[in-house]
Scaffold this motif. Structure first.
Motif, mmCIF file in Angstrom:
data_model
loop_
_atom_site.group_PDB
_atom_site.id
_atom_site.type_symbol
_atom_site.label_atom_id
_atom_site.label_comp_id
_atom_site.label_asym_id
_atom_site.label_seq_id
_atom_site.Cartn_x
_atom_site.Cartn_y
_atom_site.Cartn_z
ATOM 1 N N LYS A 296 34.164 36.123 55.347
ATOM 2 C CA LYS A 296 32.799 36.008 55.877
ATOM 3 C C LYS A 296 32.810 35.754 57.376
ATOM 4 C CE LYS A 296 30.335 34.430 51.738
ATOM 5 N NZ LYS A 296 29.562 33.316 51.118
ATOM 6 N N SER A 297 33.724 34.923 57.822
ATOM 7 C CA SER A 297 33.776 34.613 59.253
ATOM 8 C C SER A 297 34.157 35.829 60.079
ATOM 9 C CB SER A 297 34.772 33.479 59.504
ATOM 10 O OG SER A 297 36.081 33.865 59.123
ATOM 11 N N MET A 298 34.898 36.774 59.492
ATOM 12 C CA MET A 298 35.283 37.990 60.195
ATOM 13 C C MET A 298 34.391 39.179 59.860
ATOM 14 S SD MET A 298 39.447 37.836 59.886
ATOM 15 C CE MET A 298 39.595 39.300 60.891
ATOM 16 N N ASN A 299 33.388 38.959 59.006
ATOM 17 C CA ASN A 299 32.480 40.022 58.566
ATOM 18 C C ASN A 299 33.253 41.136 57.863
ATOM 19 O OD1 ASN A 299 29.962 41.127 58.139
ATOM 20 N ND2 ASN A 299 29.880 42.176 60.113
ATOM 21 N N LEU A 300 34.251 40.744 57.089
ATOM 22 C CA LEU A 300 35.026 41.681 56.280
ATOM 23 C C LEU A 300 34.449 41.728 54.872
ATOM 24 C CD1 LEU A 300 38.729 40.818 57.199
ATOM 25 C CD2 LEU A 300 37.563 42.964 57.650
ATOM 26 N N LYS A 301 34.515 42.880 54.256
ATOM 27 C CA LYS A 301 34.057 43.029 52.888
ATOM 28 C C LYS A 301 35.127 42.510 51.939
ATOM 29 C CE LYS A 301 30.125 44.780 53.933
ATOM 30 N NZ LYS A 301 28.865 44.061 53.646
ATOM 31 N N CYS A 302 34.687 41.796 50.914
ATOM 32 C CA CYS A 302 35.612 41.149 49.989
ATOM 33 C C CYS A 302 35.171 41.423 48.554
ATOM 34 C CB CYS A 302 35.670 39.633 50.251
ATOM 35 S SG CYS A 302 36.919 38.753 49.280
ATOM 36 N N ILE A 303 36.083 41.206 47.635
ATOM 37 C CA ILE A 303 35.765 41.361 46.223
ATOM 38 C C ILE A 303 34.903 40.184 45.761
ATOM 39 C CG2 ILE A 303 37.839 42.677 45.726
ATOM 40 C CD1 ILE A 303 39.143 40.111 44.749
ATOM 41 N N SER A 304 34.290 40.330 44.604
ATOM 42 C CA SER A 304 33.466 39.265 44.065
ATOM 43 C C SER A 304 34.325 38.224 43.353
ATOM 44 C CB SER A 304 32.432 39.834 43.093
ATOM 45 O OG SER A 304 33.076 40.409 41.968
ATOM 46 N N LYS A 305 33.712 37.099 43.078
ATOM 47 C CA LYS A 305 34.421 36.022 42.392
ATOM 48 C C LYS A 305 34.791 36.426 40.975
ATOM 49 C CE LYS A 305 34.053 31.035 41.578
ATOM 50 N NZ LYS A 305 33.156 29.852 41.715
ATOM 51 N N ASP A 306 33.892 37.142 40.289
ATOM 52 C CA ASP A 306 34.188 37.587 38.928
ATOM 53 C C ASP A 306 35.373 38.547 38.908
ATOM 54 O OD1 ASP A 306 32.126 36.058 38.007
ATOM 55 O OD2 ASP A 306 30.673 37.695 37.942
ATOM 56 N N THR A 307 35.423 39.460 39.873
ATOM 57 C CA THR A 307 36.541 40.395 39.934
ATOM 58 C C THR A 307 37.863 39.661 40.133
ATOM 59 O OG1 THR A 307 35.114 42.122 40.842
ATOM 60 C CG2 THR A 307 37.480 42.377 41.175
ATOM 61 N N PHE A 308 37.854 38.645 40.984
ATOM 62 C CA PHE A 308 39.079 37.883 41.231
ATOM 63 C C PHE A 308 39.597 37.236 39.951
ATOM 64 C CE2 PHE A 308 40.738 33.570 41.974
ATOM 65 C CZ PHE A 308 41.937 33.901 42.585
ATOM 66 N N PHE A 309 38.723 36.558 39.220
ATOM 67 C CA PHE A 309 39.175 35.860 38.022
ATOM 68 C C PHE A 309 39.550 36.830 36.908
ATOM 69 C CE2 PHE A 309 36.805 32.294 39.977
ATOM 70 C CZ PHE A 309 37.807 31.348 39.942
ATOM 71 N N ARG A 310 38.892 37.983 36.845
ATOM 72 C CA ARG A 310 39.274 38.959 35.830
ATOM 73 C C ARG A 310 40.642 39.566 36.123
ATOM 74 N NH1 ARG A 310 33.307 41.816 35.745
ATOM 75 N NH2 ARG A 310 32.272 40.280 34.394
ATOM 76 N N VAL A 311 40.905 39.864 37.389
ATOM 77 C CA VAL A 311 42.223 40.382 37.759
ATOM 78 C C VAL A 311 43.295 39.334 37.489
ATOM 79 C CG1 VAL A 311 43.636 41.128 39.711
ATOM 80 C CG2 VAL A 311 41.336 42.030 39.429
ATOM 81 N N GLN A 312 43.007 38.089 37.807
ATOM 82 C CA GLN A 312 43.969 37.020 37.554
ATOM 83 C C GLN A 312 44.281 36.895 36.068
ATOM 84 O OE1 GLN A 312 44.064 32.652 39.294
ATOM 85 N NE2 GLN A 312 42.728 32.666 37.525
ATOM 86 N N LYS A 313 43.264 37.015 35.246
ATOM 87 C CA LYS A 313 43.458 36.837 33.806
ATOM 88 C C LYS A 313 44.144 38.032 33.154
ATOM 89 C CE LYS A 313 39.714 37.200 31.511
ATOM 90 N NZ LYS A 313 38.373 36.926 30.978
ATOM 91 N N LEU A 314 43.781 39.254 33.557
ATOM 92 C CA LEU A 314 44.276 40.454 32.888
ATOM 93 C C LEU A 314 45.627 40.925 33.408
ATOM 94 C CD1 LEU A 314 41.014 42.573 32.535
ATOM 95 C CD2 LEU A 314 42.338 41.563 30.694
ATOM 96 N N TYR A 315 45.874 40.804 34.710
ATOM 97 C CA TYR A 315 47.046 41.440 35.305
ATOM 98 C C TYR A 315 48.001 40.449 35.968
ATOM 99 C CZ TYR A 315 43.491 45.054 34.850
ATOM 100 O OH TYR A 315 42.506 45.864 34.369
ATOM 101 N N VAL A 316 47.476 39.485 36.739
ATOM 102 C CA VAL A 316 48.356 38.588 37.495
ATOM 103 C C VAL A 316 49.078 37.619 36.563
ATOM 104 C CG1 VAL A 316 48.461 36.886 39.336
ATOM 105 C CG2 VAL A 316 46.858 38.790 39.510
ATOM 106 N N ALA A 317 48.340 36.964 35.691
ATOM 107 C CA ALA A 317 48.957 35.974 34.805
ATOM 108 C C ALA A 317 50.035 36.585 33.904
ATOM 109 C CB ALA A 317 47.878 35.278 33.967
#
Length: 705
Positions: A296-317
């Motif tokens: 946000k401080s750099m005005n960069l586009k980022c993924i949503s919070k839901d996407t982060f936790f879904r990726v963590q649960k399905l693929y990262v873990a």
């Protein structure tokens, strides 16, 4: 061209092959069956080539769209104009001559199960003209070819043959199998296809400005439509999908050329940058909240919070779990035939007696590598956080005893664990020792408490020396408990300036182990023999409970590496952040992988061959001390881990938002909430909150006018 209606009294759709309905239907079925046979044989290569095409195009594609692409491309390459160009080029290169067909081949009809759509959306009929007489020899030849097993495509009018095997190899890039029919290269081909799909993961990325991208695309594609007789202006539109930028351009006309450009390739429909961003946050030990604030401080586009936790649960873990299990198996195989000394300690996720998670870690004493970790939730201890350490120790010991030969276990001075090791029959034969640092800490606390009395203040000056003597006695006793006690009790003579005495304890010589003391260098006041401070010190060191504990320090075990690991764990799971069970377990395993991967780093050497050290300040001693300077961490495992996470995306079925059932060890199976209490309604909580500021109270608290 075919007539638009049947010959005879029954009207209907035109026939595809000749004027006889039965013959036309039989011919259609035969050619459709041939198409199905070819596609079934090339199914594996179909899937591989489609995945590669999707990665190159950067957008999803259905099976029908991909088939349309293949058929259109092949029809183009089999057209008379294309064959003529190939024939001309072949003649110029003095290679094998290829006869140029005089008429359009029947490949479009033989391989096409559905008509190819043109720009208008209507099926485009083949341009080949048919004669009823040509179908008779065609039927006979197809029957002969099917009977012989060598299927050819025969051009109408002229019977020039082209083998289907070459068509399949041209379209699907098939390789010939061995004579015995074995597919020995299938695994290599699959691995190569997976390698191509995972190529974007290792690519170099950069931060770019959207305006610069639009400027570049306008320079390439222009600002005016390139369709003939169209002067419409191209409209460029941008869309963000997480961190990915999608740019589309087109003019106002519907069927005029348009284009799409995306900043990221896709992995099975998901933008690779979004997947890597979510995985990188976890792998690097950062939090989504802080990373999102950075974006946000750099005005960069980022993924949503839901996407982060879904990726963590399905693929990262799952990927982290697999890497950790492989690392564990490697460690266990190297320790299979050895007597192993392990050290264990617990670390709570928050200070005090209100912790939610307890991480109990088992480490191999000599190498300093983590062997196993157990994550205990407070719900597993009936809501009592002090009981979590015992549960974690029991699980860890049971896990290790099934895989390696545990000879000795080193812990801190936890009373429940000491009682468990002493009374539980399954731990018979395993030596239990305590960390000498915790022992000196316990001794220091005992002396500090006694020195608060006015007559015992002289003990404070001798406390550092007594603590060092405890370390010396433990390290020099060679596993002999009596020698440890005799050496430790010698401090009672040393503090009163007696360095030789007549009768030593337990039959050992009555003499200090140090050299002769120079009175000018001695900076502490000697205690008076028989004084209150001296008697108090003797009473504490000869106490029954303290002397009984000394047997736990005879092997001089130090868990400094384990304490350092728990401090390193703060990089991945700080105590000021709360995590779900999956996230906390994943971050704990990442810390263990990091620690084990860099456990064997060598000490840095100067150009002259001397070992390098660095100064480090100790807040406890308020002094500097030398510390070996190790090589910088390489984090070489991260590249493999990121590729494994991307591979999980390719092989895991289902959408990103699919439901994932809880694991068997997930504490939410015990109770959905940590408090394990019934949830009060929000209205009641709001009413209770507002009751503290009732109107009567507000009126009474108002100051007088």
């Amino acid at each position: 061209m075919f007539p638009r209606k049947r010959f005879g009294s029954a009207p209907g759709r035109p026939l595809s092959h000749g004027f006889d309905a039965a013959r036309s239907r039989r011919e259609t079925i035969r050619r459709r069956n041939l198409t199905q046979v070819y596609l079934l044989h090339a199914h594996d290569d179909w899937v591989s080539q489609k995945a590669t095409w999707v990665v190159e195009q950067g957008k999803p594609m259905s099976n029908a769209e991909f088939a349309n692409h293949l058929l259109t491309d092949h029809a183009h390459r089999c057209s008379p104009r294309y064959m003529s160009s190939v024939h001309t080029q072949t003649e110029s290169d003095d290679s094998t001559q290829v006869s140029q067909p005089s008429e359009a081949p029947l490949l479009d009809i033989a391989l096409t199960s559905t008509p190819i759509k043109g720009q208008g959306g209507r099926p485009s009929l083949p341009s080949t003209s048919f004669c009823y007489e040509d179908l008779q020899p065609l039927d006979q030849e197809l029957e002969e070819v099917e009977a012989s097993g060598n299927i050819d495509i025969i051009q109408a009018g002229k019977h020039n043959k082209l083998k289907i095997s070459t068509v399949e190899e041209d379209i699907f890039q098939l390789e010939e199998k061995s004579e015995n029919g074995s597919d020995t290269d299938s695994d290599d081909e699959t691995a190569a296809a997976d390698e191509r799909q995972l190529t974007p993961i290792a690519g170099v990325k950069a931060i770019v400005w959207v305006d610069q991208i639009l400027k570049l695309l306008r320079d390439i594609n222009g600002t005016v439509c390139k369709h003939s007789f169209c002067i419409g202006e191209l409209q460029y539109t941008t869309k963000f999908c997480g961190s990915a930028l999608v740019v589309k351009w087109k003019c106002g006309e519907k069927y005029h050329p348009s284009g799409t450009w995306c900043s990221q390739p896709k992995l099975r429909g998901m933008y690779a940058g979004n997947l890597q961003l979510a995985a990188g946050i976890v792998v690097s030990g950062n939090s989504f909240t802080k990373t999102g604030q950075l974006f946000k401080s750099m005005n960069l586009k980022c993924i949503s919070k839901d996407t982060f936790f879904r990726v963590q649960k399905l693929y990262v873990a799952p990927a982290v779990e697999e890497m950790w299990e492989k690392m564990q198996e490697t460690l266990f195989s190297s320790l299979r035939d050895k007597e192993v000394v392990v050290s264990g300690d617990a670390r709570n996720d928050s200070p005090g007696h209100s912790a939610q998670y307890c991480t109990y870690t088992m480490m191999e004493e000599s190498s300093g590598k983590v062997l196993h970790m157990e994550i205990v939730d407070v719900r597993e201890a009936a809501g009592k956080s002090p009981n979590m350490e015992k549960i974690g120790f029991t699980r860890s010991m049971d896990f290790l005893m099934e895989r390696i030969n545990v000879e000795e276990v080193v812990t801190d001075g936890h009373l429940q664990i000491a009682a468990l090791m002493r009374n539980c029959s399954k731990y018979e034969g395993i030596i239990h020792q305590n960390d000498v640092w915790h022992g000196s800490k316990s001794l220091t606390k005992m002396l500090t408490k006694a020195a608060k009395a006015k007559e015992n203040k002289a003990i404070l000056e001798w406390m550092p020396a007594i603590r060092k003597h405890f370390w010396f006695s433990s390290s020099s006793c060679d596993g002999d408990e009596k020698k440890l006690k005799a050496s430790l009790l010698g401090i009672l003579h040393h503090v009163v300036n007696e360095h030789e005495w007549a009768l030593g304890a337990y039959g050992f010589p009555g003499k200090c182990a140090h050299e002769e003391i120079d009175e000018g260098e001695h900076d502490k006041a000697w205690l008076t023999k028989g004084s209150a401070a001296h008697k108090t010190l003797g009473r504490l060191l000869t106490g029954k409970r303290f002397m009984k504990k000394l047997s736990y320090y005879r092997n001089f075990r130090h868990t400094g590496n384990l304490e350092s690991f728990h401090n390193h764990l703060l990089m991945y799971a700080p105590k000021r952040h709360s995590y779900g069970f999956v996230g906390f377990a994943t971050r704990s395993k990442l810390a263990a992988i990091d620690s084990n991967y860099h456990a064997d780093r060598e000490q840095v050497v100067t150009k002259d061959g001397h070992l390098r050290y660095r100064r480090k300040y100790s807040k406890r001693t308020r002094n500097f001390h030398a510390e070996p300077l190790r090589e910088a961490k390489s984090y070489g495992y991260i590249a493999d881990l990121m590729r494994s996470i991307a591979a999980k995306r390719l092989v895991t079925p289902g959408h990103l938002s699919q439901h994932v059932s809880l694991a068997q060890d997930d504490p939410r199976r015990i109770h959905p909430r940590m408090s394990m209490l019934p949830r009060s309604s929000l209205d009641e909580l709001v009413k209770e909150h507002l009751s503290r500021f009732s109107p009567q109270q507000q009126i009474s608290e108002q100051p007088p006018e």
